[in-house]
Design a protein around this motif. Structure first.
Motif, PDB file in Angstrom:
ATOM      1  N   MET A   1       0.838  -1.177   0.000  1.00 45.36           N
ATOM      2  CA  MET A   1       0.000   0.000   0.000  1.00 45.36           C
ATOM      3  C   MET A   1       0.885   1.243   0.000  1.00 45.36           C
ATOM      4  O   MET A   1       1.796   1.369   0.804  1.00 45.36           O
ATOM      5  CB  MET A   1      -0.885   0.004   1.244  1.00 45.36           C
ATOM      6  N   THR A   2       0.608   2.164  -0.880  1.00 48.57           N
ATOM      7  CA  THR A   2       1.346   3.414  -0.931  1.00 48.57           C
ATOM      8  C   THR A   2       0.804   4.373   0.120  1.00 48.57           C
ATOM      9  O   THR A   2      -0.400   4.557   0.249  1.00 48.57           O
ATOM     10  CB  THR A   2       1.225   4.059  -2.325  1.00 48.57           C
ATOM     11  N   LEU A   3       1.711   4.971   0.879  1.00 48.88           N
ATOM     12  CA  LEU A   3       1.333   5.956   1.886  1.00 48.88           C
ATOM     13  C   LEU A   3       1.434   7.350   1.283  1.00 48.88           C
ATOM     14  O   LEU A   3       2.489   7.755   0.801  1.00 48.88           O
ATOM     15  CB  LEU A   3       2.266   5.869   3.098  1.00 48.88           C
ATOM     16  N   TYR A   4       0.332   8.065   1.326  1.00 44.87           N
ATOM     17  CA  TYR A   4       0.277   9.438   0.841  1.00 44.87           C
ATOM     18  C   TYR A   4       0.282  10.398   2.029  1.00 44.87           C
ATOM     19  O   TYR A   4       0.139   9.982   3.186  1.00 44.87           O
ATOM     20  CB  TYR A   4      -0.987   9.656  -0.005  1.00 44.87           C
ATOM     21  N   PHE A   5       0.414  11.654   1.723  1.00 44.92           N
ATOM     22  CA  PHE A   5       0.407  12.696   2.745  1.00 44.92           C
ATOM     23  C   PHE A   5      -0.774  12.529   3.706  1.00 44.92           C
ATOM     24  O   PHE A   5      -0.613  12.613   4.927  1.00 44.92           O
ATOM     25  CB  PHE A   5       0.378  14.073   2.068  1.00 44.92           C
ATOM     26  N   GLU A   6      -1.963  12.274   3.163  1.00 48.00           N
ATOM     27  CA  GLU A   6      -3.160  12.153   3.992  1.00 48.00           C
ATOM     28  C   GLU A   6      -3.119  10.954   4.940  1.00 48.00           C
ATOM     29  O   GLU A   6      -3.855  10.922   5.924  1.00 48.00           O
ATOM     30  CB  GLU A   6      -4.416  12.041   3.103  1.00 48.00           C
ATOM     31  N   ASP A   7      -2.283   9.979   4.656  1.00 46.69           N
ATOM     32  CA  ASP A   7      -2.181   8.783   5.500  1.00 46.69           C
ATOM     33  C   ASP A   7      -1.306   8.996   6.730  1.00 46.69           C
ATOM     34  O   ASP A   7      -1.273   8.137   7.622  1.00 46.69           O
ATOM     35  CB  ASP A   7      -1.612   7.616   4.692  1.00 46.69           C
ATOM     36  N   LEU A   8      -0.583  10.088   6.770  1.00 48.51           N
ATOM     37  CA  LEU A   8       0.387  10.334   7.836  1.00 48.51           C
ATOM     38  C   LEU A   8      -0.198  11.254   8.897  1.00 48.51           C
ATOM     39  O   LEU A   8      -0.859  12.239   8.577  1.00 48.51           O
ATOM     40  CB  LEU A   8       1.655  10.959   7.263  1.00 48.51           C
ATOM     41  N   ALA A   9       0.069  10.931  10.146  1.00 50.20           N
ATOM     42  CA  ALA A   9      -0.410  11.738  11.270  1.00 50.20           C
ATOM     43  C   ALA A   9       0.753  12.022  12.215  1.00 50.20           C
ATOM     44  O   ALA A   9       1.705  11.231  12.312  1.00 50.20           O
ATOM     45  CB  ALA A   9      -1.518  10.999  12.023  1.00 50.20           C
ATOM     46  N   VAL A  10       0.671  13.124  12.924  1.00 53.80           N
ATOM     47  CA  VAL A  10       1.675  13.449  13.927  1.00 53.80           C
ATOM     48  C   VAL A  10       1.779  12.283  14.911  1.00 53.80           C
ATOM     49  O   VAL A  10       0.768  11.692  15.303  1.00 53.80           O
ATOM     50  CB  VAL A  10       1.308  14.769  14.650  1.00 53.80           C
ATOM     51  N   ASP A  11       2.993  11.937  15.248  1.00 53.76           N
ATOM     52  CA  ASP A  11       3.360  10.847  16.165  1.00 53.76           C
ATOM     53  C   ASP A  11       3.366   9.460  15.511  1.00 53.76           C
ATOM     54  O   ASP A  11       3.714   8.480  16.181  1.00 53.76           O
ATOM     55  CB  ASP A  11       2.499  10.807  17.432  1.00 53.76           C
ATOM     56  N   ASP A  12       2.991   9.332  14.229  1.00 58.15           N
ATOM     57  CA  ASP A  12       3.195   8.050  13.544  1.00 58.15           C
ATOM     58  C   ASP A  12       4.675   7.709  13.608  1.00 58.15           C
ATOM     59  O   ASP A  12       5.525   8.597  13.520  1.00 58.15           O
ATOM     60  CB  ASP A  12       2.766   8.128  12.073  1.00 58.15           C
ATOM     61  N   GLU A  13       4.974   6.415  13.748  1.00 64.62           N
ATOM     62  CA  GLU A  13       6.371   6.009  13.940  1.00 64.62           C
ATOM     63  C   GLU A  13       6.673   4.739  13.166  1.00 64.62           C
ATOM     64  O   GLU A  13       5.818   3.855  13.065  1.00 64.62           O
ATOM     65  CB  GLU A  13       6.635   5.797  15.432  1.00 64.62           C
ATOM     66  N   TRP A  14       7.898   4.647  12.650  1.00 62.27           N
ATOM     67  CA  TRP A  14       8.404   3.463  11.951  1.00 62.27           C
ATOM     68  C   TRP A  14       9.766   3.133  12.524  1.00 62.27           C
ATOM     69  O   TRP A  14      10.531   4.027  12.890  1.00 62.27           O
ATOM     70  CB  TRP A  14       8.543   3.722  10.454  1.00 62.27           C
ATOM     71  N   THR A  15      10.076   1.844  12.587  1.00 60.01           N
ATOM     72  CA  THR A  15      11.384   1.382  13.065  1.00 60.01           C
ATOM     73  C   THR A  15      11.951   0.398  12.055  1.00 60.01           C
ATOM     74  O   THR A  15      11.234  -0.486  11.568  1.00 60.01           O
ATOM     75  CB  THR A  15      11.246   0.701  14.441  1.00 60.01           C
ATOM     76  N   SER A  16      13.219   0.545  11.779  1.00 63.29           N
ATOM     77  CA  SER A  16      13.883  -0.307  10.788  1.00 63.29           C
ATOM     78  C   SER A  16      14.380  -1.600  11.412  1.00 63.29           C
ATOM     79  O   SER A  16      14.441  -1.747  12.640  1.00 63.29           O
ATOM     80  CB  SER A  16      15.076   0.427  10.173  1.00 63.29           C
ATOM     81  N   ASP A  17      14.797  -2.504  10.542  1.00 60.41           N
ATOM     82  CA  ASP A  17      15.579  -3.653  10.966  1.00 60.41           C
ATOM     83  C   ASP A  17      16.982  -3.165  11.325  1.00 60.41           C
ATOM     84  O   ASP A  17      17.319  -1.998  11.108  1.00 60.41           O
ATOM     85  CB  ASP A  17      15.672  -4.677   9.835  1.00 60.41           C
ATOM     86  N   GLU A  18      17.818  -4.065  11.827  1.00 58.13           N
ATOM     87  CA  GLU A  18      19.199  -3.710  12.158  1.00 58.13           C
ATOM     88  C   GLU A  18      20.102  -3.833  10.936  1.00 58.13           C
ATOM     89  O   GLU A  18      19.848  -4.625  10.029  1.00 58.13           O
ATOM     90  CB  GLU A  18      19.743  -4.628  13.255  1.00 58.13           C
ATOM     91  N   TYR A  19      21.162  -3.050  10.963  1.00 56.75           N
ATOM     92  CA  TYR A  19      22.180  -3.073   9.918  1.00 56.75           C
ATOM     93  C   TYR A  19      23.540  -3.207  10.585  1.00 56.75           C
ATOM     94  O   TYR A  19      23.879  -2.413  11.481  1.00 56.75           O
ATOM     95  CB  TYR A  19      22.122  -1.783   9.090  1.00 56.75           C
ATOM     96  N   ALA A  20      24.320  -4.201  10.173  1.00 59.30           N
ATOM     97  CA  ALA A  20      25.648  -4.433  10.748  1.00 59.30           C
ATOM     98  C   ALA A  20      26.700  -3.666   9.961  1.00 59.30           C
ATOM     99  O   ALA A  20      26.835  -3.829   8.748  1.00 59.30           O
ATOM    100  CB  ALA A  20      25.962  -5.923  10.739  1.00 59.30           C
ATOM    101  N   VAL A  21      27.447  -2.827  10.656  1.00 61.49           N
ATOM    102  CA  VAL A  21      28.478  -1.989  10.044  1.00 61.49           C
ATOM    103  C   VAL A  21      29.800  -2.763  10.012  1.00 61.49           C
ATOM    104  O   VAL A  21      30.193  -3.353  11.018  1.00 61.49           O
ATOM    105  CB  VAL A  21      28.665  -0.687  10.844  1.00 61.49           C
ATOM    106  N   THR A  22      30.477  -2.749   8.872  1.00 60.91           N
ATOM    107  CA  THR A  22      31.748  -3.456   8.745  1.00 60.91           C
ATOM    108  C   THR A  22      32.913  -2.479   8.594  1.00 60.91           C
ATOM    109  O   THR A  22      32.743  -1.352   8.121  1.00 60.91           O
ATOM    110  CB  THR A  22      31.751  -4.396   7.528  1.00 60.91           C
ATOM    111  N   GLU A  23      34.081  -2.939   8.981  1.00 60.96           N
ATOM    112  CA  GLU A  23      35.293  -2.138   8.790  1.00 60.96           C
ATOM    113  C   GLU A  23      35.538  -1.868   7.315  1.00 60.96           C
ATOM    114  O   GLU A  23      35.899  -0.749   6.932  1.00 60.96           O
ATOM    115  CB  GLU A  23      36.513  -2.834   9.389  1.00 60.96           C
ATOM    116  N   ALA A  24      35.319  -2.869   6.496  1.00 61.10           N
ATOM    117  CA  ALA A  24      35.576  -2.707   5.061  1.00 61.10           C
ATOM    118  C   ALA A  24      34.740  -1.572   4.473  1.00 61.10           C
ATOM    119  O   ALA A  24      35.255  -0.743   3.709  1.00 61.10           O
ATOM    120  CB  ALA A  24      35.299  -4.015   4.329  1.00 61.10           C
ATOM    121  N   GLU A  25      33.457  -1.507   4.823  1.00 65.97           N
ATOM    122  CA  GLU A  25      32.632  -0.445   4.253  1.00 65.97           C
ATOM    123  C   GLU A  25      32.985   0.918   4.830  1.00 65.97           C
ATOM    124  O   GLU A  25      32.905   1.931   4.132  1.00 65.97           O
ATOM    125  CB  GLU A  25      31.146  -0.744   4.396  1.00 65.97           C
TER     126      GLU A  25
END
Length: 147
Positions: A1-25
């Motif tokens: 589902m595409t989220l448009y401006f009208e779908d967003l409200a103050v205090d809506d929140e999203w959290t990502s998965d984790e990302y592992a940082v490497t020395e090489a990158e």
């Protein structure tokens, strides 16, 4: 589902998965864009830096944060780019082995026109110890639903 401006409200929140940082990158990014010794030379950084070793460029941290933000939220949103960023801060160094995640919260929303609105998103990137390593307020344009 595409989220448009009208779908967003103050205090809506999203959290990502984790990302592992490497020395090489860390070193690859720094070699290309921010070749300072504390980003590129692990031996010297371990001996002479106040961080006790190699750290990611703040710009690399911002880029990783952006990727996490896109993956957890913006891919499914009708974004139209950004007007800018406020309050960008690098709060703690990011080191090899850190596991980062992003939390984005809607602070404000404002209608710009019939076609779009602007949303101020508070973005925090944390490590596995839940320390905030990066934060910003993105000023993001979202398409409005066809009316």
């Amino acid at each position: 589902m595409t989220l448009y401006f009208e779908d967003l409200a103050v205090d809506d929140e999203w959290t990502s998965d984790e990302y592992a940082v490497t020395e090489a990158e860390i070193r690859e990014f720094a070699d290309q864009y921010d070749p300072q010794w504390f980003h590129t030379d692990p031996d010297r950084a371990a001996e002479k830096s106040p961080y006790g070793g190699l750290i990611a460029s703040g710009w690399h941290t911002a880029a990783m944060s952006m990727r996490l933000l896109v993956d957890c939220f913006l891919t499914e949103a009708a974004t139209m780019g950004a007007k800018g960023v406020d309050e960008l801060r690098w709060r703690e160094p990011v080191q090899p082995g850190d596991r980062l995640s992003v939390r984005a919260t809607v602070l404000e929303r404002e209608v710009d026109s019939d076609q779009r609105g602007t949303v101020r998103l508070h973005v925090e990137t944390t490590n596995a110890a839940d320390e905030v390593v990066f934060s910003m307020v993105g000023i993001v344009m979202f398409a409005r639903r066809d009316t």
